[in-house]
Scaffold this motif. Structure first.
Motif, PDB file in Angstrom:
ATOM      1  N   SER A 181      -8.063  14.129 -11.671  1.00 25.38           N
ATOM      2  CA  SER A 181      -7.271  13.565 -12.214  1.00 25.38           C
ATOM      3  C   SER A 181      -6.083  13.489 -12.756  1.00 25.38           C
ATOM      4  CB  SER A 181      -7.315  12.531 -14.424  1.00 25.38           C
ATOM      5  OG  SER A 181      -8.457  11.921 -13.683  1.00 25.38           O
ATOM      6  N   LEU A 186       0.460   9.411  -9.987  1.00 19.33           N
ATOM      7  CA  LEU A 186       0.223   8.112 -10.439  1.00 19.33           C
ATOM      8  C   LEU A 186       1.056   6.633  -9.103  1.00 19.33           C
ATOM      9  CD1 LEU A 186       0.986   8.103 -14.087  1.00 19.33           C
ATOM     10  CD2 LEU A 186      -1.108   8.125 -12.828  1.00 19.33           C
ATOM     11  N   SER A 188       0.418   3.021  -7.734  1.00 17.20           N
ATOM     12  CA  SER A 188      -0.564   1.220  -7.989  1.00 17.20           C
ATOM     13  C   SER A 188      -1.643   1.554  -7.830  1.00 17.20           C
ATOM     14  CB  SER A 188       0.171   0.230  -6.917  1.00 17.20           C
ATOM     15  OG  SER A 188       0.081   0.545  -5.321  1.00 17.20           O
ATOM     16  N   GLU A 189      -2.263   1.984  -6.724  1.00 19.00           N
ATOM     17  CA  GLU A 189      -3.873   2.165  -6.025  1.00 19.00           C
ATOM     18  C   GLU A 189      -4.875   3.329  -8.056  1.00 19.00           C
ATOM     19  OE1 GLU A 189      -4.784   3.905  -2.375  1.00 19.00           O
ATOM     20  OE2 GLU A 189      -4.342   1.895  -1.401  1.00 19.00           O
ATOM     21  N   THR A 190      -4.374   3.967  -8.802  1.00 17.89           N
ATOM     22  CA  THR A 190      -4.775   4.189  -9.723  1.00 17.89           C
ATOM     23  C   THR A 190      -5.722   4.178 -10.074  1.00 17.89           C
ATOM     24  OG1 THR A 190      -2.357   6.557  -9.727  1.00 17.89           O
ATOM     25  CG2 THR A 190      -3.942   6.652 -11.629  1.00 17.89           C
ATOM     26  N   PRO A 191      -5.347   2.649 -10.997  1.00 18.77           N
ATOM     27  CA  PRO A 191      -6.096   2.335 -11.833  1.00 18.77           C
ATOM     28  C   PRO A 191      -7.241   1.382 -10.734  1.00 18.77           C
ATOM     29  CG  PRO A 191      -4.134   0.994 -11.732  1.00 18.77           C
ATOM     30  CD  PRO A 191      -3.500   1.700 -11.539  1.00 18.77           C
ATOM     31  N   PHE A 192      -7.957   1.948  -9.781  1.00 18.96           N
ATOM     32  CA  PHE A 192      -8.898   1.239  -9.387  1.00 18.96           C
ATOM     33  C   PHE A 192      -9.128   2.143  -8.377  1.00 18.96           C
ATOM     34  CE2 PHE A 192      -5.880  -1.519  -9.596  1.00 18.96           C
ATOM     35  CZ  PHE A 192      -6.051  -2.854 -10.572  1.00 18.96           C
ATOM     36  N   SER A 194     -11.593   5.793  -7.996  1.00 20.09           N
ATOM     37  CA  SER A 194     -12.607   6.958  -9.030  1.00 20.09           C
ATOM     38  C   SER A 194     -11.451   7.940  -8.924  1.00 20.09           C
ATOM     39  CB  SER A 194     -14.176   7.168  -8.856  1.00 20.09           C
ATOM     40  OG  SER A 194     -13.956   7.566  -9.491  1.00 20.09           O
ATOM     41  N   ASP A 265      -5.632  14.718 -16.379  1.00 12.40           N
ATOM     42  CA  ASP A 265      -4.175  14.028 -17.179  1.00 12.40           C
ATOM     43  C   ASP A 265      -2.892  14.595 -15.984  1.00 12.40           C
ATOM     44  OD1 ASP A 265      -2.569  12.488 -18.240  1.00 12.40           O
ATOM     45  OD2 ASP A 265      -2.761  12.983 -19.987  1.00 12.40           O
TER      46      ASP A 265
END
Length: 300
Positions: A181, A186, A188-192, A194, A265
């Motif tokens: 991580s 970061l 647009s694909e980050t939340p989707f 792994s 993070d």
């Protein structure tokens, strides 16, 4: 008398895997960008070249590996479908390569090879690994001090040599499966996606340049950082490179590489150390040879 008539082949949609390379300076990246933008992606030019072959299906090239603006590829890959008019046989792999390269001129993009593959083959998801190489040079701090042919192909990091031994020690920490991580930017694909990735290879080796004039550039020292994984996160390679260079410069210690992994993070990544795009090359995309053998059997 028995009548005979010519039997023309039906319009067949053929799927191909193509390997291609490009000089990334001057493109918005490999992915397609809106046609009204002043700077287009490599995919725009590839699809335009395919369109000039006059297929009857909609042209849509599926790129295996995304690269950003300024990043180069020694070998990227993609799959595409081409359906010719009824009565015309599918292109042979060799003819497809020659035709695409003819229509790609004068862009610094070249199709290296093509394979006829199964109709369900996917260049992105069937890839076994991707290998990136990042080229560094010490002995100067600015691209204006480089040979002109190298100015968009490497990162001039410092006048002084890097501590390669401590960089290699730090690189070993990145090997294996980790939550990367902190080493991704970061988007647009980050939340989707792994953040768990398995780094199969990290090598730091002396590099070279064919453009050096020893009378003028003997102080320059090139290095190559090689990373191999099945897939990478957004800007992961550039962030790992920047962190390892910071270790080589004494700005970070090897333990900090582990600390950055542990914090998980992206915002914890130190500012102003990410490697620029210029020195990054996608070197290879690997597939199971059986995928290519299937394609050969289709042609025969």
């Amino acid at each position: 008398m028995e009548q005979y008539r010519a039997v023309w082949p039906m319009a067949v949609k053929a799927r191909y895997l193509i390997y291609f390379q490009y000089f990334g300076t001057g493109y918005s990246g490999v992915m397609k960008s809106p046609s009204h933008q002043p700077v287009l992606g490599v995919q725009n030019y590839l699809e335009d070249a395919v369109q000039k072959l006059q297929p009857i299906n909609e042209v849509n090239i599926s790129i295996s590996s995304r690269t950003d603006s300024g990043v180069h590829a020694l070998c990227n890959s993609a799959h595409l479908d081409i359906q010719r008019k009824e009565g015309k046989l599918p292109f042979s792999a060799e003819l497809l390569v020659d035709a695409l390269n003819f229509h790609l001129k004068p862009e610094p993009i070249s199709v290296l090879k093509a394979f006829r593959v199964a109709d369900n083959f996917n260049a992105r998801f069937r890839a076994l690994s991707r290998t990136y190489v990042y080229r560094l040079v010490t002995g100067c701090c600015h691209r204006s001090q480089l040979p002109v042919f190298e100015r968009n192909l490497c990162w001039p990091v410092a006048n002084r040599p890097l501590n390669a031994d401590v960089m290699k020690e730090a690189a070993q920490i990145l090997l294996g499966t980790h939550d990367f991580s902190t080493y991704r930017s970061l988007n647009s694909e980050t939340p989707f996606k792994s953040p768990l990735k398995t780094l199969l290879q990290v090598d730091i080796m002396p590099g070279f340049s064919i453009f050096l004039q020893q009378n003028f550039h003997s102080h320059l020292e090139f290095w190559e950082l090689t990373f191999r994984s099945r897939s990478f996160l957004y800007k992961q390679v550039r962030r790992m490179t920047g962190a390892l260079v910071a270790v080589g410069q004494g700005k970070l210690m090897p333990r900090h590489i582990a600390d950055l992994l542990e914090v998980r993070d992206s915002r914890a990544y130190p500012q102003n150390i990410i490697a620029p795009p210029d020195g990054l090359f996608l070197k290879n995309v690997e597939y199971d040879t059986k995928d290519l053998e299937v394609g050969e059997s289709v042609i025969q």
